[in-house]
Design an enzyme around this catalytic site. Structure first.
Site, PDB file in Angstrom:
ATOM      1  CB  THR A   1       8.187  -4.512  -2.572  1.00  0.00           C
ATOM      2  OG1 THR A   1       6.712  -4.548  -2.276  1.00  0.00           O
ATOM      3  CG2 THR A   1       8.571  -3.399  -3.520  1.00  0.00           C
ATOM      4  CB  CYS A   2       5.717  -9.100  -0.734  1.00  0.00           C
ATOM      5  SG  CYS A   2       4.204  -7.811  -0.914  1.00  0.00           S
ATOM      6  CG  PHE A   3       7.644 -12.358  -2.663  1.00  0.00           C
ATOM      7  CD1 PHE A   3       7.157 -13.130  -1.378  1.00  0.00           C
ATOM      8  CD2 PHE A   3       6.559 -11.879  -3.579  1.00  0.00           C
ATOM      9  CE1 PHE A   3       5.837 -13.653  -1.104  1.00  0.00           C
ATOM     10  CE2 PHE A   3       5.120 -12.267  -3.545  1.00  0.00           C
ATOM     11  CZ  PHE A   3       4.772 -12.962  -2.235  1.00  0.00           C
TER      12      PHE A   3
END
Length: 689
Positions: free
Chosen positions: A655-657
């Site tokens: 989810t960070c990317f």
């Protein structure tokens, strides 16, 4: 009679220690009970009271393994089975599905430790149901079960009774091998309807993990975790992979009769319970555990409809009183807080009508919709200082730990927002802010785990993971000179916070390292915003009774509060990037074509769930997917990263990317199955193995 069986069809059951096939009579239907007589096996000596079980498969060989309590077996992989595929075997009379490891091939052997056979549930003849349509006098069904080996008096154990997972506590005067009896309501064990596709996937792939069950003693919902042998996991020490915690909110009377006080804490998931019924103002059972159990397997739209109908029954009739909210547009937030905070809990369930002072207009729904939109937009605005953008996902809002600096009366604002969010759900309105995932879990009373830290603070999570790896490798953590403290930055000033009383004087060692991780998890997930979260939940539950929320998972709650997004599939495709095995080929790769074909088949709910799975939220930027942001605030477009099946069996998300790792599946059907499973299982708490 199991769900889905039609008259004349056969189904398989355990009868004592034997597996038998039963043909459904023409006048029976799922949910009813049959009495069967099993003939004696002629090949078995009469004196032998243990009836024979089906023989083990020919490719199964028992071995002695001192590392496990139960028997272990070596299973030869059949011809034609490749890595990641499943094949059936019979062990100890049980039909099991074994997954072939990715590095194995036909002819090789794999070690298997089978689960214990299912508990035998029988009902004595005098308590069996009569002919079709007739129930026992008290509307309950009596079960008899043998206490499993290893269970101590007063210790809980889980089992399936009438298709429902229940938690039974061993009586203090009972011991393993003895039979005990308990009752369940007939309505609970006779569920009808197929339910949503998502719920069917969850039930079909029910793995070991945290699951919500019914506690037989008081019919309350409780979280339990099953271990590898199918027993209730009673481990109390923190474990990175297994431990989970649930917020507990205890209500107490406040000084103002209109406002309850409460004490919030984060407790082990198995210690958190929720009522499974709601009573009306006149003492009637408005919602029972059977109603909730039936609603839990419905589609999202059906769940939302059931929820709104239930809220409609809780709503105060117009002729018993209603509220008129008069606010000035230029002082919208201040006037709204004064009005809402002056109301009693009963007033919050009355019908509201809005009027903007000095403006013409009759509220037929449009003014109410505008009020909820404007008020929540203003209070979620980071410039207010109450909320801030998540460090991991710029589209999600998290509570500002330093909100007391920006707003002296910050607790009142959070109590107000909680009431507004609850009222919005109650009245089918939407709010204008997407929150970080663990806040939806706190509202629902869902378990939070060590893995949830990653979507709160990725850098902090990775630092702790490094310590976990060092501890597993046997390195001496005391050489790092850590203590039970952490640091926070407030208005440019860094301050030290003790994770436990006297934490500055407690050195981190390999022995107390689990407690150090536990303290960090509790601080990051709750303690640093404890006061604000306490007020938010108190306000929310001033309107919404907690039991009716148990039908939703945290993804569904976000969709219910913020609405299903309008997803432009073409815009999504146009602003997708490709990497890994797809680098250079891009969307022309066969797997990418299959991916978009499956996504095109998804309804709006499943598309939104996929978006939640990959980006952490169902929110879509107002300017489209072309401006999707990552954890650093920069543009990070939706990315499909190709990986070999040996790296991971199921699609996984970062989810960070805004990235999904997509294995190179060999068929459209395989991709469809694995993608659906990954997207729906992310909200269940079950493991995917």
């Amino acid at each position: 009679m199991t769900e889905g069986v039609r008259p004349g069809e056969e189904f398989q059951v355990y009868a004592g220690s034997r597996i038998v096939r039963v043909r459904c009579p023409q006048d029976s239907r799922p949910g009813q009970f049959l009495q069967i007589t099993v003939p004696v096996d002629p090949n078995e000596p009469e004196r032998n009271t243990q009836r024979s079980m089906p023989a083990d498969s020919p490719n199964v060989r028992r071995i002695q393994d001192q590392s496990v309590r139960s028997a272990a077996y070596m299973v030869t992989i059949p011809e034609g089975v490749r890595g990641g595929q499943q094949f059936p075997v019979t062990i100890q009379g049980q039909q099991l599905m074994v997954t072939c490891p990715h590095n194995a091939r036909p002819g090789m052997t794999v070690r298997v430790v089978p689960p214990a056979p299912p508990s035998n549930l029988d009902r004595p003849p005098e308590q069996r149901r009569g002919p079709a349509g007739r129930n026992t006098d008290d509307g309950t069904q009596l079960f008899e079960v043998e206490v499993p080996s290893g269970v101590k008096p007063g210790q809980p154990f889980a089992l399936l009774a009438g298709g429902v997972r229940v938690l039974v506590t061993c009586p203090t005067n009972a011991s393993p091998g003895q039979k005990i009896r308990f009752k369940l309501p007939l309505a609970l064990t006779q569920q009808k309807g197929k339910g949503s596709a998502a719920s069917q996937v969850k039930l079909s792939y029910d793995k070991d993990g945290w699951t919500r069950t019914i506690r037989v003693t008081d019919m309350k919902f409780q979280w339990v975790r099953m271990d590898d042998k199918g027993d209730v996991d009673l481990n109390t020490r923190f474990d990175v992979d297994k431990s989970a915690y649930v917020r507990k909110l205890e209500f107490v009377a406040g000084e103002d009769p209109r406002l309850r006080d409460g004490i919030i804490s984060l407790v082990p998931a198995s210690d958190a319970v929720v009522d499974s019924k709601i009573k009306s103002s006149d003492g009637r059972d408005l919602v029972t555990y059977a109603d909730i159990a039936a609603a839990q397997v419905k589609t999202f739209e059906e769940k939302a409809q059931w929820f709104q109908e239930t809220c409609g029954q809780l709503c105060v009739e117009w002729n018993e009183g209603h509220m008129r909210m008069n606010v000035r547009r230029e002082y919208l937030l201040g006037d709204s807080i004064d009005a809402v905070m002056s109301l009693s809990r009963r007033d919050l369930r009355k019908l509201w009508r809005f009027e903007f002072i000095g403006e013409m207009g009759i509220d037929a729904g449009g003014l109410a919709r505008e009020w909820f939109q404007l008020v929540t937009e203003e209070i979620f605005d980071p410039d207010m200082g109450l909320w801030q953008s998540s460090a991991v996902n710029q589209m999600c809002m998290q509570i500002n730990p330093a909100s007391y600096i920006s707003c002296e009366d910050h607790k009142t604002y959070f109590r107000f927002l909680g009431r507004v969010m609850g009222k919005a759900l109650f009245d089918r309105q939407l709010i204008a802010g997407h929150m970080v995932q663990h806040l939806y879990k706190h509202i629902l009373g869902w378990p939070v785990t060590f893995g949830d830290l990653e979507v709160v603070d990725e850098e902090y999570y990775n630092n702790l993971k490094q310590l976990v790896d060092m501890a597993k490798q046997g390195e001496d953590l005391s050489m790092l000179f850590l203590d039970f403290t952490t640091s926070n930055e407030v208005m440019g000033t860094r301050e030290e916070v003790e994770l436990v009383p006297g934490g500055a004087n407690v050195e981190v060692t390999n022995e107390n390292f689990p407690e150090y991780l536990e303290a960090n998890l509790k601080y990051r997930m709750m303690d640093r915003v404890k006061d604000q979260l306490n007020e938010l939940l108190l306000g929310f539950f001033d309107v919404i009774p907690e039991p009716i929320l148990t039908i939703f998972d945290f993804q569904e709650l976000e969709l219910l509060m913020c609405g299903l997004p309008e997803i432009d599939l073409q815009d999504w495709r146009d602003h997708t990037e490709f990497s890994g095995e797809f680098d250079g080929v891009g969307g022309d790769h066969e797997c990418c074509g299959w991916f978009w074909e499956v996504v095109g088949e998804f309804d709006q709910e499943m598309k939104a769930r996929l978006l939640q799975f990959v980006t952490g939220t169902s929110g879509v930027p107002s300017r489209g997917f072309g401006v999707l942001q990552g954890n650093d605030g920069n543009i990070r477009k939706f990315t499909i990263h190709g990986v070999r099946v040996g790296e991971c069996l199921y699609p996984r998300a970062h989810t960070c990317f805004n990235r999904i790792d997509l294995p190179l599946y060999e068929s459209l059907e395989e991709l469809r199955e694995k993608l659906k499973l990954a997207v729906t299982m992310v909200a269940t708490g079950f493991d995917i193995e």
